[in-house]
Motif scaffolding. Structure first.
Motif, PDB file in Angstrom:
ATOM      1  N   ARG A 156       0.908  -0.937  -0.077  1.00 50.27           N
ATOM      2  CA  ARG A 156       0.045   0.030   0.124  1.00 50.27           C
ATOM      3  C   ARG A 156       0.789   1.355  -0.030  1.00 50.27           C
ATOM      4  O   ARG A 156       0.484   2.156  -0.595  1.00 50.27           O
ATOM      5  N   PHE A 157       1.839   1.212   1.014  1.00 51.79           N
ATOM      6  CA  PHE A 157       2.724   2.349   0.755  1.00 51.79           C
ATOM      7  C   PHE A 157       3.460   2.619  -0.470  1.00 51.79           C
ATOM      8  O   PHE A 157       3.498   3.694  -1.080  1.00 51.79           O
ATOM      9  N   LEU A 158       4.175   1.504  -1.196  1.00 51.66           N
ATOM     10  CA  LEU A 158       4.785   1.708  -2.225  1.00 51.66           C
ATOM     11  C   LEU A 158       4.046   2.395  -3.307  1.00 51.66           C
ATOM     12  O   LEU A 158       4.317   3.376  -4.311  1.00 51.66           O
ATOM     13  N   SER A 159       2.862   1.741  -3.432  1.00 49.74           N
ATOM     14  CA  SER A 159       1.580   2.243  -4.578  1.00 49.74           C
ATOM     15  C   SER A 159       1.410   3.308  -4.255  1.00 49.74           C
ATOM     16  O   SER A 159       1.012   4.203  -5.206  1.00 49.74           O
ATOM     17  N   SER A 160       0.970   3.768  -2.966  1.00 49.36           N
ATOM     18  CA  SER A 160       0.590   5.112  -2.601  1.00 49.36           C
ATOM     19  C   SER A 160       1.820   6.259  -3.168  1.00 49.36           C
ATOM     20  O   SER A 160       1.389   7.265  -3.538  1.00 49.36           O
ATOM     21  N   ARG A 161       2.955   5.826  -2.746  1.00 49.94           N
ATOM     22  CA  ARG A 161       4.009   6.971  -3.098  1.00 49.94           C
ATOM     23  C   ARG A 161       3.902   7.066  -4.663  1.00 49.94           C
ATOM     24  O   ARG A 161       4.155   8.172  -4.972  1.00 49.94           O
ATOM     25  N   ILE A 162       4.172   5.993  -5.312  1.00 52.98           N
ATOM     26  CA  ILE A 162       4.073   5.950  -6.989  1.00 52.98           C
ATOM     27  C   ILE A 162       2.878   6.954  -7.306  1.00 52.98           C
ATOM     28  O   ILE A 162       3.124   7.500  -8.122  1.00 52.98           O
ATOM     29  N   HIS A 163       1.767   6.507  -6.940  1.00 49.09           N
ATOM     30  CA  HIS A 163       0.464   7.148  -7.407  1.00 49.09           C
ATOM     31  C   HIS A 163       0.482   8.536  -7.142  1.00 49.09           C
ATOM     32  O   HIS A 163      -0.058   9.456  -7.821  1.00 49.09           O
ATOM     33  N   SER A 164       0.928   8.934  -5.896  1.00 48.54           N
ATOM     34  CA  SER A 164       1.045  10.397  -5.694  1.00 48.54           C
ATOM     35  C   SER A 164       1.678  11.391  -6.563  1.00 48.54           C
ATOM     36  O   SER A 164       1.846  12.411  -6.901  1.00 48.54           O
ATOM     37  N   ARG A 165       2.831  10.627  -7.440  1.00 47.97           N
ATOM     38  CA  ARG A 165       3.612  11.128  -8.324  1.00 47.97           C
ATOM     39  C   ARG A 165       2.969  11.261  -9.713  1.00 47.97           C
ATOM     40  O   ARG A 165       3.458  11.659 -10.692  1.00 47.97           O
ATOM     41  N   GLY A 166       1.675  10.539  -9.656  1.00 52.03           N
ATOM     42  CA  GLY A 166       0.897  10.519 -11.236  1.00 52.03           C
ATOM     43  C   GLY A 166       1.605   9.469 -11.922  1.00 52.03           C
ATOM     44  O   GLY A 166       1.378   9.492 -13.027  1.00 52.03           O
ATOM     45  N   GLU A 167       2.237   8.427 -11.426  1.00 50.32           N
ATOM     46  CA  GLU A 167       2.781   7.357 -12.271  1.00 50.32           C
ATOM     47  C   GLU A 167       1.942   6.056 -11.949  1.00 50.32           C
ATOM     48  O   GLU A 167       1.241   5.911 -11.229  1.00 50.32           O
ATOM     49  N   SER A 168       2.301   4.885 -12.604  1.00 47.12           N
ATOM     50  CA  SER A 168       1.480   3.579 -12.620  1.00 47.12           C
ATOM     51  C   SER A 168       2.358   2.828 -11.849  1.00 47.12           C
ATOM     52  O   SER A 168       3.382   2.689 -11.716  1.00 47.12           O
ATOM     53  N   ALA A 169       1.396   2.406 -10.595  1.00 47.65           N
ATOM     54  CA  ALA A 169       2.095   1.417  -9.725  1.00 47.65           C
ATOM     55  C   ALA A 169       1.846   0.035 -10.089  1.00 47.65           C
ATOM     56  O   ALA A 169       1.054  -0.852  -9.502  1.00 47.65           O
ATOM     57  N   ASN A 170       2.684  -0.415 -11.076  1.00 48.57           N
ATOM     58  CA  ASN A 170       2.858  -1.713 -11.657  1.00 48.57           C
ATOM     59  C   ASN A 170       3.779  -2.477 -10.841  1.00 48.57           C
ATOM     60  O   ASN A 170       4.560  -1.809  -9.743  1.00 48.57           O
ATOM     61  N   ASP A 171       4.114  -3.736 -10.895  1.00 50.44           N
ATOM     62  CA  ASP A 171       4.968  -4.674 -10.230  1.00 50.44           C
ATOM     63  C   ASP A 171       6.576  -3.846 -10.275  1.00 50.44           C
ATOM     64  O   ASP A 171       7.065  -3.762  -9.160  1.00 50.44           O
ATOM     65  N   GLY A 172       6.762  -3.853 -11.655  1.00 56.24           N
ATOM     66  CA  GLY A 172       8.056  -3.250 -11.583  1.00 56.24           C
ATOM     67  C   GLY A 172       8.292  -2.102 -10.862  1.00 56.24           C
ATOM     68  O   GLY A 172       9.572  -1.887 -10.469  1.00 56.24           O
ATOM     69  N   ALA A 173       7.374  -1.161 -11.007  1.00 54.45           N
ATOM     70  CA  ALA A 173       7.646   0.173 -10.328  1.00 54.45           C
ATOM     71  C   ALA A 173       7.614  -0.021  -8.932  1.00 54.45           C
ATOM     72  O   ALA A 173       8.557   0.689  -8.321  1.00 54.45           O
ATOM     73  N   ARG A 174       6.898  -0.816  -8.184  1.00 57.94           N
ATOM     74  CA  ARG A 174       6.944  -1.077  -6.840  1.00 57.94           C
ATOM     75  C   ARG A 174       8.251  -1.806  -6.549  1.00 57.94           C
ATOM     76  O   ARG A 174       8.724  -1.438  -5.577  1.00 57.94           O
ATOM     77  N   TYR A 175       8.925  -2.621  -7.338  1.00 59.33           N
ATOM     78  CA  TYR A 175      10.370  -3.334  -7.095  1.00 59.33           C
ATOM     79  C   TYR A 175      11.259  -2.183  -7.018  1.00 59.33           C
ATOM     80  O   TYR A 175      12.200  -2.015  -6.368  1.00 59.33           O
ATOM     81  N   GLU A 176      11.180  -1.075  -7.866  1.00 54.77           N
ATOM     82  CA  GLU A 176      12.134  -0.130  -8.132  1.00 54.77           C
ATOM     83  C   GLU A 176      12.003   0.933  -6.970  1.00 54.77           C
ATOM     84  O   GLU A 176      12.942   1.400  -6.399  1.00 54.77           O
ATOM     85  N   GLU A 177      10.717   1.117  -6.488  1.00 55.48           N
ATOM     86  CA  GLU A 177      10.509   2.194  -5.437  1.00 55.48           C
ATOM     87  C   GLU A 177      10.970   1.511  -4.020  1.00 55.48           C
ATOM     88  O   GLU A 177      11.600   2.116  -3.289  1.00 55.48           O
ATOM     89  N   ALA A 178      10.694   0.054  -3.767  1.00 52.53           N
ATOM     90  CA  ALA A 178      11.254  -0.497  -2.898  1.00 52.53           C
ATOM     91  C   ALA A 178      13.075  -0.495  -2.632  1.00 52.53           C
ATOM     92  O   ALA A 178      13.581  -0.235  -1.535  1.00 52.53           O
ATOM     93  N   SER A 179      13.689  -0.648  -3.891  1.00 50.10           N
ATOM     94  CA  SER A 179      14.830  -0.241  -3.612  1.00 50.10           C
ATOM     95  C   SER A 179      15.460   0.847  -3.502  1.00 50.10           C
ATOM     96  O   SER A 179      16.353   0.945  -2.583  1.00 50.10           O
ATOM     97  N   LYS A 180      14.581   2.093  -3.864  1.00 45.35           N
ATOM     98  CA  LYS A 180      15.315   3.354  -3.559  1.00 45.35           C
ATOM     99  C   LYS A 180      14.747   3.363  -2.206  1.00 45.35           C
ATOM    100  O   LYS A 180      15.410   4.129  -1.471  1.00 45.35           O
ATOM    101  N   ASP A 181      13.613   3.070  -1.687  1.00 42.89           N
ATOM    102  CA  ASP A 181      13.233   3.155  -0.161  1.00 42.89           C
ATOM    103  C   ASP A 181      14.277   2.377   0.854  1.00 42.89           C
ATOM    104  O   ASP A 181      14.562   2.938   1.702  1.00 42.89           O
ATOM    105  N   PHE A 182      14.890   1.569   0.516  1.00 40.03           N
ATOM    106  CA  PHE A 182      15.969   0.974   1.179  1.00 40.03           C
ATOM    107  C   PHE A 182      17.473   1.724   0.585  1.00 40.03           C
ATOM    108  O   PHE A 182      18.479   0.806   0.824  1.00 40.03           O
TER     109      PHE A 182
END
Length: 206
Positions: free
Chosen positions: A42-68
């Motif tokens: 939910r957090f990863l998807s919400s953060r991606i969505h807040s930037r106006g981007e599509s929260a697909n699986d690949g985007a979530r994996y990228e976001e998680a990598s940045k988050d860590f």
């Protein structure tokens, strides 16, 4: 996070996690991970969505990598997610499997020992054997603290806005001592026993 959402977050997230944390020998970790995986997605998807981007699986994996802070690659996070999140959420247990054309074996390892991290670490034990290790409670704390840092994202996804708790009608008796949980849309969950009056103890790190 609004006052109402903070109350719900305390009731539905912090207090249950605190109860799981109190289970002897760390055995509440599986239940805590089951909760935290949904919260983190939910957090990863919400953060991606807040930037106006599509929260697909690949985007979530990228976001998680940045988050860590890049300490886990998107590909390694995908392996972790397939093993831990899919395993725990669907089968109440992390998976172990063989993958790739080279038929490498993959297994899991969890511990609260200091050398285990809040992010997944891929360890090569043999030529064809890889273990994904993690400190489960450190991961849970990371997820909880992300929501404390970004409370404004809680209802970013319109389809999963937090619901409401409707108190039992008066007079309250032993037979009517229940609450009903209702989504913001016109649908209602089944009646369930009311939990105790839960104030969070606030014992979370960070």
């Amino acid at each position: 996070m609004s006052d109402e959402n903070e109350i719900l977050f305390n009731r539905w997230v912090l207090v249950p996690l605190e109860a799981l944390r109190a289970v002897p020998d760390g055995d509440g970790a599986f239940g805590a991970l089951a909760m935290s995986f949904g919260l983190y997605e939910r957090f990863l998807s919400s953060r991606i969505h807040s930037r106006g981007e599509s929260a697909n699986d690949g985007a979530r994996y990228e976001e998680a990598s940045k988050d860590f802070d890049g300490q886990v690659s998107p590909q390694d996070f995908k392996s972790f997610w397939d093993m831990y999140r899919v395993g725990v959420q669907h089968y109440f247990h992390p998976k172990h499997f063989v993958k790739g054309a080279d038929k490498t074996r993959w297994g899991w390892d969890m511990s609260e020992s200091p050398e285990y991290q809040p992010y997944p670490v891929v360890q090569q034990k043999e030529n064809d054997l890889f273990i994904i290790a993690i400190n489960p409670w450190a991961f849970v704390y990371h997820v909880v603290n992300r929501w404390k840092e970004y409370p404004e994202l809680m209802n970013e996804l319109s389809a999963t806005k937090l619901g409401e708790v409707r108190p039992a009608p008066a007079p309250v008796t032993a037979e009517t001592h229940y609450s009903t949980w209702t989504s913001p849309a016109p649908s209602t969950y089944t009646v369930s026993p009311i939990p105790p009056n839960y104030p969070s103890t606030g014992k979370w790190p960070g």
